[in-house]
Design a protein around this motif. Structure first.
Motif, PDB file in Angstrom:
ATOM      1  N   ASN A  28      13.590  -3.261  15.270  1.00  0.00           N
ATOM      2  CA  ASN A  28      12.665  -4.225  14.675  1.00  0.00           C
ATOM      3  C   ASN A  28      11.222  -4.020  15.143  1.00  0.00           C
ATOM      4  OD1 ASN A  28      14.687  -5.656  13.214  1.00  0.00           O
ATOM      5  ND2 ASN A  28      15.309  -6.668  15.107  1.00  0.00           N
ATOM      6  N   THR A  29      10.932  -2.883  15.750  1.00  0.00           N
ATOM      7  CA  THR A  29       9.576  -2.594  16.213  1.00  0.00           C
ATOM      8  C   THR A  29       8.744  -2.027  15.073  1.00  0.00           C
ATOM      9  OG1 THR A  29      10.376  -2.160  18.454  1.00  0.00           O
ATOM     10  CG2 THR A  29       8.207  -1.303  17.881  1.00  0.00           C
ATOM     11  N   VAL A  30       7.619  -2.662  14.789  1.00  0.00           N
ATOM     12  CA  VAL A  30       6.744  -2.234  13.686  1.00  0.00           C
ATOM     13  C   VAL A  30       6.232  -0.820  13.945  1.00  0.00           C
ATOM     14  CG1 VAL A  30       4.579  -2.678  12.482  1.00  0.00           C
ATOM     15  CG2 VAL A  30       6.050  -4.585  13.147  1.00  0.00           C
ATOM     16  N   PHE A  68       9.625  11.212  11.460  1.00  0.00           N
ATOM     17  CA  PHE A  68       8.476  10.463  10.972  1.00  0.00           C
ATOM     18  C   PHE A  68       8.622  10.069   9.501  1.00  0.00           C
ATOM     19  CE2 PHE A  68       6.720  12.473  14.732  1.00  0.00           C
ATOM     20  CZ  PHE A  68       5.930  11.471  15.261  1.00  0.00           C
ATOM     21  N   SER A  69       9.850   9.881   9.052  1.00  0.00           N
ATOM     22  CA  SER A  69      10.058   9.470   7.663  1.00  0.00           C
ATOM     23  C   SER A  69       9.524   8.058   7.441  1.00  0.00           C
ATOM     24  CB  SER A  69      11.545   9.526   7.312  1.00  0.00           C
ATOM     25  OG  SER A  69      12.285   8.636   8.117  1.00  0.00           O
ATOM     26  N   GLN A  70       9.250   7.737   6.173  1.00  0.00           N
ATOM     27  CA  GLN A  70       8.666   6.449   5.812  1.00  0.00           C
ATOM     28  C   GLN A  70       9.622   5.298   6.096  1.00  0.00           C
ATOM     29  OE1 GLN A  70       5.477   5.932   4.110  1.00  0.00           O
ATOM     30  NE2 GLN A  70       5.906   3.804   4.614  1.00  0.00           N
ATOM     31  N   GLY A  71       9.088   4.233   6.699  1.00  0.00           N
ATOM     32  CA  GLY A  71       9.841   3.004   6.877  1.00  0.00           C
ATOM     33  C   GLY A  71       9.577   2.049   5.714  1.00  0.00           C
ATOM     34  N   ASN A  72      10.431   1.058   5.569  1.00  0.00           N
ATOM     35  CA  ASN A  72      10.233   0.062   4.518  1.00  0.00           C
ATOM     36  C   ASN A  72       9.011  -0.800   4.808  1.00  0.00           C
ATOM     37  OD1 ASN A  72      12.567   0.865   3.120  1.00  0.00           O
ATOM     38  ND2 ASN A  72      13.864  -0.454   4.398  1.00  0.00           N
ATOM     39  N   LEU A  73       8.412  -1.348   3.759  1.00  0.00           N
ATOM     40  CA  LEU A  73       7.253  -2.219   3.908  1.00  0.00           C
ATOM     41  C   LEU A  73       7.703  -3.673   3.864  1.00  0.00           C
ATOM     42  CD1 LEU A  73       4.486  -0.499   1.729  1.00  0.00           C
ATOM     43  CD2 LEU A  73       5.207  -0.025   4.075  1.00  0.00           C
ATOM     44  N   ASP A  74       7.309  -4.411   4.889  1.00  0.00           N
ATOM     45  CA  ASP A  74       7.564  -5.847   4.933  1.00  0.00           C
ATOM     46  C   ASP A  74       6.257  -6.567   4.647  1.00  0.00           C
ATOM     47  OD1 ASP A  74      10.214  -5.483   5.625  1.00  0.00           O
ATOM     48  OD2 ASP A  74       9.772  -5.451   7.777  1.00  0.00           O
ATOM     49  N   PHE A  75       6.225  -7.356   3.570  1.00  0.00           N
ATOM     50  CA  PHE A  75       4.982  -7.984   3.143  1.00  0.00           C
ATOM     51  C   PHE A  75       4.732  -9.286   3.891  1.00  0.00           C
ATOM     52  CE2 PHE A  75       6.028  -5.070  -0.214  1.00  0.00           C
ATOM     53  CZ  PHE A  75       4.793  -4.552  -0.581  1.00  0.00           C
ATOM     54  N   LEU A 364       3.452  -4.628   6.642  1.00  0.00           N
ATOM     55  CA  LEU A 364       3.683  -3.838   7.843  1.00  0.00           C
ATOM     56  C   LEU A 364       4.832  -2.869   7.583  1.00  0.00           C
ATOM     57  CD1 LEU A 364       3.467  -6.600  10.600  1.00  0.00           C
ATOM     58  CD2 LEU A 364       1.763  -4.837  10.127  1.00  0.00           C
ATOM     59  N   GLU A 365       4.736  -1.674   8.144  1.00  0.00           N
ATOM     60  CA  GLU A 365       5.807  -0.688   8.018  1.00  0.00           C
ATOM     61  C   GLU A 365       6.863  -0.958   9.088  1.00  0.00           C
ATOM     62  OE1 GLU A 365       6.619   4.147   8.059  1.00  0.00           O
ATOM     63  OE2 GLU A 365       4.661   3.346   8.656  1.00  0.00           O
ATOM     64  N   SER A 366       8.063  -1.238   8.662  1.00  0.00           N
ATOM     65  CA  SER A 366       9.132  -1.510   9.612  1.00  0.00           C
ATOM     66  C   SER A 366       9.666  -0.205  10.200  1.00  0.00           C
ATOM     67  CB  SER A 366      10.265  -2.279   8.926  1.00  0.00           C
ATOM     68  OG  SER A 366      10.808  -1.527   7.851  1.00  0.00           O
ATOM     69  N   SER A 367      10.473  -0.329  11.224  1.00  0.00           N
ATOM     70  CA  SER A 367      11.097   0.833  11.850  1.00  0.00           C
ATOM     71  C   SER A 367      11.954   1.581  10.824  1.00  0.00           C
ATOM     72  CB  SER A 367      11.963   0.371  13.023  1.00  0.00           C
ATOM     73  OG  SER A 367      12.844   1.384  13.427  1.00  0.00           O
ATOM     74  N   ASN A 368      12.029   2.902  10.971  1.00  0.00           N
ATOM     75  CA  ASN A 368      12.873   3.693  10.066  1.00  0.00           C
ATOM     76  C   ASN A 368      14.288   3.892  10.620  1.00  0.00           C
ATOM     77  OD1 ASN A 368      12.362   5.516  12.101  1.00  0.00           O
ATOM     78  ND2 ASN A 368      11.649   7.159  10.766  1.00  0.00           N
ATOM     79  N   VAL A 369      14.661   3.046  11.571  1.00  0.00           N
ATOM     80  CA  VAL A 369      15.994   3.117  12.175  1.00  0.00           C
ATOM     81  C   VAL A 369      17.026   2.496  11.237  1.00  0.00           C
ATOM     82  CG1 VAL A 369      17.450   2.295  14.069  1.00  0.00           C
ATOM     83  CG2 VAL A 369      15.113   3.087  14.533  1.00  0.00           C
ATOM     84  N   ASP A 370      18.100   3.244  10.964  1.00  0.00           N
ATOM     85  CA  ASP A 370      19.246   2.734  10.210  1.00  0.00           C
ATOM     86  C   ASP A 370      20.303   2.329  11.224  1.00  0.00           C
ATOM     87  OD1 ASP A 370      21.634   2.411   8.780  1.00  0.00           O
ATOM     88  OD2 ASP A 370      21.009   3.822   7.229  1.00  0.00           O
ATOM     89  N   LEU A 371      20.482   1.020  11.418  1.00  0.00           N
ATOM     90  CA  LEU A 371      21.366   0.534  12.476  1.00  0.00           C
ATOM     91  C   LEU A 371      22.807   1.016  12.319  1.00  0.00           C
ATOM     92  CD1 LEU A 371      20.274  -3.133  13.253  1.00  0.00           C
ATOM     93  CD2 LEU A 371      20.339  -1.180  14.803  1.00  0.00           C
TER      94      LEU A 371
END
Length: 406
Positions: A28-30, A68-75, A364-371
Motif C-alpha cells: 500500500n506504499t504510494v 518499474f512497471s506501471q501501478g494503478n492510479l488511485d484518484f 496517486l500511483e499505487s504500488s505495483n505489488v500483486d499480493l
C-alpha cells in the motif's frame, strides 16, 4: 562442502523471503516498485579442471532487481496529488535553486510555508519556472493582477427595417436612437467601467448605414463615434469609410489615478438583416484583480493558478526525468532513487514528450505489488528454505553415522 552448499541455499532463500516480505509490507506504499531476487549457480573449479561429475558449490544472489512497471492510479480530490502515466520520475532537489538529487514515483506533494511544492521528506519538486529558470516550483497565491481592457469585440445584427429617428441623437433620450448595448471594461487598476453603444440608423437618407455613438460610465463622457456601412447582402463592408478593416481605434480616455484607457472596437461579423436587433456576441480582454481560488495542473505538468476574476496564470511546468537503465538506479529509501554510474545520466524533459509519461493531477500511483502472486512466492521461498535446512539435517545424520562406525 555439502554444509556450505546447503548454507548458501539457506542464505539465498532467506534473502528471497526478505524481498518477498518487503514487497508485501509495501503493498500500500504510494509509488513503490516491487523487487525480485535473482540467483546464480556457484561452481568451483580446481587447478586440474572440472569434470562432468563435479557437483556445484551452491547458489548466490546476483541481484535484487526492481520492476518499474506501471501501478494503478488511485484518484483523490487533491490537486497536488500527482501520478505519472508512463515512463519517468519526479525530480526532487534538496534546496530551492539546486539540481535534482533524488527521483521518485511518489507524487504525494504539498505546499510549504513559502508556497513551494514539497514531498513528505521536505524535498522540493523540480521544474521549469515561469521566468524560464530551473528549480523548485512555487505556487503564488497572492491576489491576481488586473489587466486593462484594450480590445472589445461586438457582433450584432442591426434591423434593416429601422429608420432614422426624428430627433437628433441624445443618449438620455431613447427616442433618438434605435438600439443600445453595453459592455463592462476594466482600467489598469481593475476598476470596472461601462461602455454603452448607441446605434442610430441613417436609412433612408443613407441606406445601409449606421452611426454608432459610444459613451463611457453614463451619458456625459463620450468614448467616440463611428459609422458602419453594409452592402445589399447585409454584410459589413466598411468602418468610417475604410473597407480594409472592421475595427475602430478610439483616442485614449483619461481616468483619474489609472492609465488612460485605449480601446479598439471590432465589429467583425456584424450584419444588417431585416430581423430584430440582437447581440450575437460581445467580449473584452480585461479583468479586475482576483483572489486565488485554486490550482490546476494539466497532463503536460503545467501549473495554473486560478483566480476569482476568471484569469489563469501559468506558474511553471513540472520536469520529469528518465534513465537509460532504470535497474541501475541506487535505492535511497522512502520510495526514492538516486542516479548512479549504472543508470546513466538523467535525461530531463517535460511530460508527454521525449518518451516521458503524462501527469494526472488528483491521483496517486499505487504500488505495483500483486499480493496474490507475492503470497505464492512466499510459500515457494519458504519451501526452499526448509529444503535447504533438510539438506543440512541429512548431511549431519550421514556424518553421525560415519562417526559411529567402530
Amino acid at each position: 562442502m555439502p554444509f556450505n552448499t546447503a548454507l548458501s541455499g539457506l542464505n539465498a532463500a532467506s534473502l528471497d523471503l526478505q524481498t518477498t516480505g518487503n514487497n508485501i509490507a509495501n503493498a500500500n506504499t504510494v509509488g513503490f516498485k516491487k523487487s525480485r531476487t535473482e540467483f546464480a549457480e556457484v561452481f568451483a573449479n580446481n587447478v586440474f579442471g572440472s569434470g562432468k561429475a563435479t557437483p556445484g558449490s551452491g547458489v548466490r544472489v546476483t541481484e535484487v532487481a526492481q520492476n518499474f512497471s506501471q501501478g494503478n492510479l488511485d484518484f483523490t480530490e487533491n490537486a497536488l496529488d500527482l501520478a505519472i502515466s508512463g515512463r519517468g520520475f519526479f525530480a526532487l532537489t534538496d534546496n530551492p535553486d539546486g539540481q535534482p538529487t533524488a527521483f521518485s514515483r511518489n507524487g504525494a506533494f504539498q505546499l510549504d510555508k513559502e508556497g513551494r511544492i514539497v514531498n513528505d521528506q521536505g524535498k522540493y519538486l523540480f521544474g521549469f519556472r515561469k521566468d524560464f529558470s530551473q528549480g523548485a516550483l512555487q505556487v503564488e497565491t497572492a491576489k491576481g493582477q488586473p489587466q486593462a481592457s484594450d480590445d472589445v469585440k461586438l457582433n450584432v445584427n442591426l434591423n434593416a427595417a429601422d429608420t432614422t429617428p426624428i430627433n437628433a441623437f441624445d443618449p438620455t433620450d431613447p427616442t433618438t436612437y434605435n438600439q443600445a448595448s453595453s459592455v463592462t471594461v476594466y482600467d489598469s487598476l481593475g476598476n470596472p467601467h461601462t461602455i454603452t453603444s448607441y446605434f442610430v440608423s441613417q436609412n433612408p437618407t443613407t441606406a445601409n448605414s449606421w452611426d454608432v455613438h459610444q459613451y463611457i460610465d453614463g451619458t456625459t463622457d463620450t468614448l467616440g463615434s463611428t459609422t458602419l456601412a453594409y452592402d445589399t447582402n447585409g454584410t459589413l463592408v466598411s468602418v468610417d469609410g475604410d473597407t480594409t478593416t472592421t475595427e475602430v481605434n478610439y483616442a485614449p480616455y483619461a481616468i483619474d489615478g489609472a492609465e488612460d484607457l485605449a480601446i479598439t472596437y471590432n465589429f467583425a461579423g456584424s450584419t444588417q438583416f431585416n430581423s430584430d436587433f440582437s447581440v450575437n456576441s460581445v467580449s473584452q480582454n480585461g479583468f479586475a484583480a482576483g483572489d486565488f481560488t485554486g490550482l490546476e495542473i494539466n497532463d503536460k505538468g503545467v501549473l495554473f493558478a486560478r483566480f476569482s476574476n476568471g484569469n489563469a496564470e501559468k506558474l511553471g511546468q513540472i520536469a520529469l526525468a528518465r534513465f537509460q537503465n532504470e535497474q541501475g538506479l541506487s535505492k535511497l529509501g522512502n520510495t526514492m532513487w538516486g542516479e548512479s554510474s549504472l543508470s546513466g545520466e538523467r535525461l530531463m524533459g517535460v511530460p508527454g514528450e521525449n518518451n516521458l509519461g503524462t501527469i494526472q493531477s488528483g491521483a496517486l500511483e499505487s504500488s505495483n505489488v500483486d499480493l496474490s502472486k507475492q503470497l505464492v512466492q512466499l510459500i515457494t521461498a519458504q519451501q526452499s528454505y526448509q529444503a535447504n535446512a533438510e539438506t543440512i539435517s541429512t548431511e549431519n545424520q550421514v556424518i553421525q553415522t560415519l562417526l559411529n562406525l567402530r
